[in-house]
Scaffold this active site. Sequence first.
Site, PDB file in Angstrom:
ATOM      1  N   CYS A   1      -2.755   8.991  -7.867  1.00 29.83           N
ATOM      2  CA  CYS A   1      -4.005   8.647  -7.193  1.00 29.83           C
ATOM      3  C   CYS A   1      -5.005   9.790  -7.334  1.00 29.83           C
ATOM      4  O   CYS A   1      -4.760  10.906  -6.875  1.00 29.83           O
ATOM      5  CB  CYS A   1      -3.755   8.364  -5.718  1.00 29.83           C
ATOM      6  SG  CYS A   1      -5.254   8.073  -4.761  1.00 29.83           S
TER       7      CYS A   1
ATOM      8  N   LYS B   1       3.646   4.833 -11.577  1.00 32.23           N
ATOM      9  CA  LYS B   1       2.279   4.398 -11.839  1.00 32.23           C
ATOM     10  C   LYS B   1       1.453   5.578 -12.334  1.00 32.23           C
ATOM     11  O   LYS B   1       1.325   6.589 -11.650  1.00 32.23           O
ATOM     12  CB  LYS B   1       1.651   3.815 -10.572  1.00 32.23           C
ATOM     13  CG  LYS B   1       0.310   3.136 -10.816  1.00 32.23           C
ATOM     14  CD  LYS B   1      -0.168   2.421  -9.559  1.00 32.23           C
ATOM     15  CE  LYS B   1      -1.416   1.603  -9.826  1.00 32.23           C
ATOM     16  NZ  LYS B   1      -1.861   0.883  -8.602  1.00 32.23           N
TER      17      LYS B   1
ATOM     18  N   LYS C   1       0.867  -1.176   0.000  1.00 36.07           N
ATOM     19  CA  LYS C   1       0.000   0.000   0.000  1.00 36.07           C
ATOM     20  C   LYS C   1       0.902   1.224   0.000  1.00 36.07           C
ATOM     21  O   LYS C   1       2.009   1.196   0.547  1.00 36.07           O
ATOM     22  CB  LYS C   1      -0.924   0.008   1.216  1.00 36.07           C
ATOM     23  CG  LYS C   1      -1.947   1.156   1.185  1.00 36.07           C
ATOM     24  CD  LYS C   1      -3.092   0.900   2.141  1.00 36.07           C
ATOM     25  CE  LYS C   1      -4.043   2.098   2.265  1.00 36.07           C
ATOM     26  NZ  LYS C   1      -4.651   2.485   0.998  1.00 36.07           N
TER      27      LYS C   1
ATOM     28  N   GLY D   1      -8.475  -4.709 -14.165  1.00 41.00           N
ATOM     29  CA  GLY D   1      -9.498  -5.666 -14.524  1.00 41.00           C
ATOM     30  C   GLY D   1      -9.071  -7.105 -14.659  1.00 41.00           C
ATOM     31  O   GLY D   1      -9.806  -7.922 -15.211  1.00 41.00           O
TER      32      GLY D   1
END
Length: 305
Positions: A132, A164, A50, A242
């Site tokens: 994020c 990311k 995390k 997904g």
Amino acid sequence: MTRLLHNPAAAEILGLALTSPVVVGSGLLTDQERNIRRLLAAGAGAVVTKTIHPNPAPSGSERLLHLPTGMINSTTYSRRGIDQWCAMLRRFAADRLPVIASLHADSPAELAELAAAVADTGCRALELGISCMNEDGGLTDTAERVAAYTGAVRSVTTLPFSVKLAAGERVRERVDAAVAAGADAITLSDTIAGLAVDPKTGRVLLGGTFGYSGPGIKPLVLAEIYELRRSGVQVPLMGSGGVQSAPDVAEYLSVGADAVQVYTALHRNMHDSLAGIREGFDDWLRDHGGTVAALVGRSLPKGEA
């Protein structure tokens, strides 16, 4: 390493030799040492923690909303302190576990300081969770912002790291900015903007727009990775979005991902779900007589893989 050479499912990302290209992505499920170790035991090639943050928001605001096509969540960063995380990362490093530390901070300078502290633990690789969209006020990412955070981290450590990013507008510019500033890999995609409404009352659930993940975004991320590879992007890529089954893993590898992150699907029967995906992919490879190396980029026109 000899064992990996004879493993058709072997992969490599961020200098880590993986027994499987299936990597557990960052989130609530990777906020505990016990969970991380159990996920690795269940077959994960690596686990991303995390996101560690020096100034996380107060607890109590993290909520999940399960949808038929995935999940909307209002989560942000780990509430655990940096010292606690560093102690945990030292234990992982001592055991030579393939754990990737996800990091973010309120400014490039703060992120550089955090990255330097984490590098001192012996941690073997990083992922910069800088995109994020659940941050206060949401997030409008730019190539300039990506370059600033990436360059700050590269200036303080030689550790391999991935940046990311979220799929969407001007993704190629953001990828190029990260690579030019020193990123060793790109993870695509972070969550994208999602909203759910109660059809009876019209009430906006969760109170606003938050991060959407799950099978609904997979075609979008596959398209982004495919077009990045077709346009000449060579940097290693981790596909994320997904993944629920072995064929999903094969699809991501086929369009040019070097490793594949799974997360949302694990919110149901976490360890069993992961083991099913990992073992299912091993079976898929065996049935098709292939290897990860042969799968990567096979969907691309000849000369573009």
